[in-house]
Design a protein around this motif. Structure first.
Motif, mmCIF file in Angstrom:
data_model
loop_
_atom_site.group_PDB
_atom_site.id
_atom_site.type_symbol
_atom_site.label_atom_id
_atom_site.label_comp_id
_atom_site.label_asym_id
_atom_site.label_seq_id
_atom_site.Cartn_x
_atom_site.Cartn_y
_atom_site.Cartn_z
ATOM 1 N N THR A 25 0.845 -1.190 0.000
ATOM 2 C CA THR A 25 0.000 0.000 0.000
ATOM 3 C C THR A 25 0.876 1.234 0.000
ATOM 4 O OG1 THR A 25 -1.668 -1.168 1.306
ATOM 5 C CG2 THR A 25 -1.803 1.219 1.283
ATOM 6 N N THR A 26 0.540 2.195 -0.840
ATOM 7 C CA THR A 26 1.245 3.475 -0.821
ATOM 8 C C THR A 26 0.233 4.578 -0.539
ATOM 9 O OG1 THR A 26 1.001 3.673 -3.214
ATOM 10 C CG2 THR A 26 3.077 2.780 -2.404
ATOM 11 N N PHE A 27 0.656 5.539 0.242
ATOM 12 C CA PHE A 27 -0.173 6.686 0.580
ATOM 13 C C PHE A 27 0.477 7.936 0.014
ATOM 14 C CE2 PHE A 27 -1.228 3.584 3.816
ATOM 15 C CZ PHE A 27 -2.594 3.727 3.952
ATOM 16 N N LYS A 28 -0.350 8.890 -0.357
ATOM 17 C CA LYS A 28 0.164 10.155 -0.881
ATOM 18 C C LYS A 28 0.119 11.215 0.217
ATOM 19 C CE LYS A 28 -1.203 9.226 -5.591
ATOM 20 N NZ LYS A 28 -2.065 9.566 -6.700
ATOM 21 N N ASN A 29 0.978 12.198 0.085
ATOM 22 C CA ASN A 29 0.985 13.360 0.973
ATOM 23 C C ASN A 29 1.069 12.981 2.447
ATOM 24 O OD1 ASN A 29 0.684 15.104 -1.295
ATOM 25 N ND2 ASN A 29 -1.502 14.643 -1.296
ATOM 26 N N LEU A 30 2.067 12.170 2.773
ATOM 27 C CA LEU A 30 2.278 11.784 4.165
ATOM 28 C C LEU A 30 2.984 12.898 4.919
ATOM 29 C CD1 LEU A 30 3.458 8.078 3.803
ATOM 30 C CD2 LEU A 30 1.204 8.895 4.476
ATOM 31 N N GLU A 31 2.630 13.036 6.182
ATOM 32 C CA GLU A 31 3.326 13.974 7.055
ATOM 33 C C GLU A 31 3.732 13.242 8.323
ATOM 34 O OE1 GLU A 31 0.939 17.232 8.433
ATOM 35 O OE2 GLU A 31 -0.632 15.933 9.195
ATOM 36 N N LYS A 32 4.871 13.644 8.852
ATOM 37 C CA LYS A 32 5.373 13.051 10.091
ATOM 38 C C LYS A 32 4.671 13.732 11.267
ATOM 39 C CE LYS A 32 9.589 12.796 12.815
ATOM 40 N NZ LYS A 32 10.998 13.173 12.862
ATOM 41 N N VAL A 33 4.066 12.916 12.120
ATOM 42 C CA VAL A 33 3.414 13.421 13.329
ATOM 43 C C VAL A 33 4.180 12.872 14.515
ATOM 44 C CG1 VAL A 33 1.303 13.476 14.698
ATOM 45 C CG2 VAL A 33 1.174 13.571 12.203
ATOM 46 N N GLN A 34 4.628 13.759 15.371
ATOM 47 C CA GLN A 34 5.394 13.417 16.563
ATOM 48 C C GLN A 34 4.463 13.462 17.770
ATOM 49 O OE1 GLN A 34 8.966 13.009 16.415
ATOM 50 N NE2 GLN A 34 8.726 12.221 18.489
ATOM 51 N N ASP A 35 4.599 12.494 18.673
ATOM 52 C CA ASP A 35 3.800 12.538 19.893
ATOM 53 C C ASP A 35 4.286 13.683 20.782
ATOM 54 O OD1 ASP A 35 5.115 10.870 22.610
ATOM 55 O OD2 ASP A 35 6.209 10.987 20.724
ATOM 56 N N VAL A 36 3.475 14.065 21.752
ATOM 57 C CA VAL A 36 3.768 15.218 22.608
ATOM 58 C C VAL A 36 5.070 15.056 23.390
ATOM 59 C CG1 VAL A 36 2.918 16.559 24.588
ATOM 60 C CG2 VAL A 36 1.337 15.848 22.803
ATOM 61 N N TRP A 48 -5.787 13.570 7.051
ATOM 62 C CA TRP A 48 -6.456 12.906 8.159
ATOM 63 C C TRP A 48 -6.522 13.834 9.365
ATOM 64 C CZ3 TRP A 48 -5.418 7.022 8.870
ATOM 65 C CH2 TRP A 48 -5.628 6.360 7.653
ATOM 66 N N LYS A 49 -7.566 13.675 10.156
ATOM 67 C CA LYS A 49 -7.696 14.439 11.397
ATOM 68 C C LYS A 49 -6.928 13.707 12.491
ATOM 69 C CE LYS A 49 -11.078 16.423 14.564
ATOM 70 N NZ LYS A 49 -10.231 17.490 14.962
ATOM 71 N N THR A 50 -6.098 14.447 13.212
ATOM 72 C CA THR A 50 -5.230 13.847 14.221
ATOM 73 C C THR A 50 -5.368 14.588 15.542
ATOM 74 O OG1 THR A 50 -3.669 13.186 12.512
ATOM 75 C CG2 THR A 50 -2.828 13.283 14.767
ATOM 76 N N ASN A 51 -5.408 13.829 16.618
ATOM 77 C CA ASN A 51 -5.424 14.386 17.968
ATOM 78 C C ASN A 51 -4.269 13.772 18.753
ATOM 79 O OD1 ASN A 51 -7.834 16.031 17.882
ATOM 80 N ND2 ASN A 51 -8.966 14.110 17.779
ATOM 81 N N LEU A 52 -3.667 14.577 19.606
ATOM 82 C CA LEU A 52 -2.587 14.124 20.476
ATOM 83 C C LEU A 52 -3.092 14.133 21.917
ATOM 84 C CD1 LEU A 52 0.340 16.222 18.966
ATOM 85 C CD2 LEU A 52 -0.370 13.914 18.338
#
Length: 178
Positions: A25-36, A48-52
């Motif tokens: 599987t390949t995804f487009k427009n990935l971004e790195k999300v770092q935990d708090v 995608w909607k993301t919550n920390l």
């Protein structure tokens, strides 16, 4: 020779992806999300909607593709937990009891290696509200004091295996595990 080595390394599937007969599987427009707490990161689609979330014992990244209906989407919750974990009989029995308390039926469970770490995974199915759903838990032992609990929830009965495979492909992008 370099090109074939690059292709081989990029096309290697994880043990769990092989078990579920996933195609890459390949995804487009990935971004790195770092935990708090800067304990880990994951690459996810930037739409995608993301919550920390964090507290004294854990740090979480919760994300979902909210551009799709729930029965076509994928929900991911990746939590770094500051607690020891052992995949012994007691632990596995506790997972079974939690499944029963949520009226879930275990489809599969196994100890594997994931992200080069000892991992125990379970896949279960059940009903939440009016929706059929499957939930996959990966308990990834990062060291003697910590583990990551990665949970994927898939609602509905459309393209379930594809969405499970998509979840594995994203979870394989967890990095910098402390």
């Amino acid at each position: 020779m370099f090109a074939s080595l690059l292709f081989f390394s990029c096309s290697q599937q994880s043990e769990i992806s092989k078990q579920f007969n996933c195609t890459p599987t390949t995804f487009k427009n990935l971004e790195k999300v770092q935990d708090v707490k800067n304990l880990f990161s994951i690459e996810i689609p930037n739409t995608w909607k993301t919550n920390l979330y964090y507290d004294d014992l854990q740090s979480s990244i919760y994300t979902a593709d909210t551009t799709k209906q729930l029965t076509e989407s994928l929900l991911l919750d990746v939590t770094f937990i500051n607690k020891n974990i052992n995949f012994d009989t007691s632990f596995k029995l506790k997972q079974e009891q939690e499944n029963l308390s949520k009226s879930l039926i275990k489809i599969k469970s196994e100890e594997i290696t994931f992200l080069e770490k000892p991992t125990y995974f379970t896949v279960s199915k059940g009903k939440k509200g009016k929706f059929e759903y499957q939930v996959c838990h990966l308990f990834i032992k990062t060291n003697e004091q910590n583990f990551i609990l990665a949970k994927a929830e898939i609602y509905g009965d459309s393209l379930v295996n594809k969405r499970v495979c998509d979840a594995f492909a994203l979870l394989e992008k967890i990095k910098n595990i402390q």
